[in-house]
Design an enzyme around this catalytic site. Sequence first.
Site, PDB file in Angstrom:
ATOM      1  N   SER A   1      61.191  42.753 104.836  1.00  0.00           N
ATOM      2  CA  SER A   1      62.134  42.542 105.943  1.00  0.00           C
ATOM      3  C   SER A   1      63.094  43.716 106.157  1.00  0.00           C
ATOM      4  CB  SER A   1      62.901  41.227 105.760  1.00  0.00           C
ATOM      5  OG  SER A   1      61.997  40.140 105.727  1.00  0.00           O
TER       6      SER A   1
ATOM      7  N   ASN B   1      53.517  49.648 107.487  1.00  0.00           N
ATOM      8  CA  ASN B   1      52.267  48.952 107.154  1.00  0.00           C
ATOM      9  C   ASN B   1      51.973  47.988 108.296  1.00  0.00           C
ATOM     10  OD1 ASN B   1      50.203  47.436 106.122  1.00  0.00           O
ATOM     11  ND2 ASN B   1      51.390  46.508 104.453  1.00  0.00           N
TER      12      ASN B   1
ATOM     13  N   LYS C   1      49.483  46.143 108.672  1.00  0.00           N
ATOM     14  CA  LYS C   1      48.694  44.959 108.261  1.00  0.00           C
ATOM     15  C   LYS C   1      47.541  44.760 109.247  1.00  0.00           C
ATOM     16  CE  LYS C   1      52.703  43.313 105.833  1.00  0.00           C
ATOM     17  NZ  LYS C   1      53.472  42.199 105.277  1.00  0.00           N
TER      18      LYS C   1
ATOM     19  N   GLY D   1      58.174  39.327 105.348  1.00  0.00           N
ATOM     20  CA  GLY D   1      57.933  38.595 106.583  1.00  0.00           C
ATOM     21  C   GLY D   1      58.784  37.344 106.720  1.00  0.00           C
TER      22      GLY D   1
ATOM     23  N   GLU E   1      49.731  40.815  99.421  1.00  0.00           N
ATOM     24  CA  GLU E   1      48.789  40.010 100.211  1.00  0.00           C
ATOM     25  C   GLU E   1      47.365  40.173  99.678  1.00  0.00           C
ATOM     26  OE1 GLU E   1      50.172  41.476 103.982  1.00  0.00           O
ATOM     27  OE2 GLU E   1      52.049  40.415 103.649  1.00  0.00           O
TER      28      GLU E   1
ATOM     29  N   GLU F   1      58.088  45.304  96.406  1.00  0.00           N
ATOM     30  CA  GLU F   1      58.128  44.344  97.514  1.00  0.00           C
ATOM     31  C   GLU F   1      58.200  42.925  96.962  1.00  0.00           C
ATOM     32  OE1 GLU F   1      56.328  46.325 101.278  1.00  0.00           O
ATOM     33  OE2 GLU F   1      54.772  45.192 100.256  1.00  0.00           O
TER      34      GLU F   1
ATOM     35  N   HIS G   1      48.854  45.640  97.319  1.00  0.00           N
ATOM     36  CA  HIS G   1      49.816  44.879  98.136  1.00  0.00           C
ATOM     37  C   HIS G   1      49.753  43.402  97.729  1.00  0.00           C
ATOM     38  CE1 HIS G   1      51.846  43.053 101.544  1.00  0.00           C
ATOM     39  NE2 HIS G   1      52.372  44.241 101.767  1.00  0.00           N
TER      40      HIS G   1
HETATM   41  P1  13P Z   1      57.867  42.891 106.391  1.00  0.00           P
HETATM   42  O1  13P Z   1      58.612  44.174 106.627  1.00  0.00           O
HETATM   43  O2  13P Z   1      57.212  42.343 107.620  1.00  0.00           O
HETATM   44  O3  13P Z   1      58.669  41.911 105.613  1.00  0.00           O
HETATM   45  O4  13P Z   1      56.611  43.297 105.425  1.00  0.00           O
HETATM   46  C1  13P Z   1      56.829  43.996 104.267  1.00  0.00           C
HETATM   47  C2  13P Z   1      55.516  44.441 103.738  1.00  0.00           C
HETATM   48  O5  13P Z   1      54.744  43.660 103.231  1.00  0.00           O
HETATM   49  C3  13P Z   1      55.177  45.866 103.885  1.00  0.00           C
HETATM   50  O6  13P Z   1      54.049  46.194 103.130  1.00  0.00           O
END
Ligand code: 13P
Length: 261
Positions: free
Chosen positions: A214, A11, A13, A175, A99, A169, A97
Amino acid sequence: MANRRTVIAGNWKMFKTVNEAEDYAVRFLEEVKDVTELDIILCAPFTALYPLKNELEESVVHLGAQNMSWADQGAYTGEISAQMLLDVACTYVILGHSERRELFGETDEEINKKVQKALAAGLTPILCVGENLNVREEGKAVERVRAQVTHALSGLSTEDLSRMVIAYEPIWAIGTGKTASSQDAQDMCAAIRANLTELMGPTAEKVSILYGGSVKAENIAELLTEPDVDGALVGGASLDPLSFAKLIHNAGSVVTRMEGR
Ligand code: 13P
């Protein structure tokens, strides 16, 4: 990882311009073009999808988007429809997601409408669920995730479920460099599968449940040895083509080993 196809999805982002995406695709494909033991998906920003369609055509890498509207078309400024994603060769779409939920106020009801629309259009939804740190510390993580899953699947058939991917997640691991332990990931993925079984019966056994938060080349192997973790949704570590390819090769070695080849 059991008798299910392993899925590694990146992803990106809100990263990468068209040029950067094209450059990535060339370098990434060189590294992963012979990988057949698992499914690879790149979920790119909308503007990079069309150029990636051309770069990834007839390759082993599937294309996905990161969001989608629940509407077919119309006066919905700023939205992108399922049909538009199909038009640029997307076969997957990330929905719900954290976010989108936390920063853009997406509700369980909207996510359910999006999941239904994606399935009706023939896209595979990658449904994201996960709890934040407060909820986990209150001991309510399973309850929260079950509620998210149950809402998102409302009105779906078992056939619909068999065409979905679910990603657990935990928000506190995204992150932050703080990965859930492989046991935490296993426990929640198993709880999700138990919830799916209650709702839809044995079809639950066919659904790939991914872990995200992560994930890196260094920890993918341990995660994949857990029986209910069928792959990963990878953010930061998918941004560099060579390190993402390394993660995929590490995952591939586990798949090959576990299949006894
Ligand atoms: P990270 O791998 O950067 O922690 O992000 C995970 C994520 O949100 C994937 O959709």
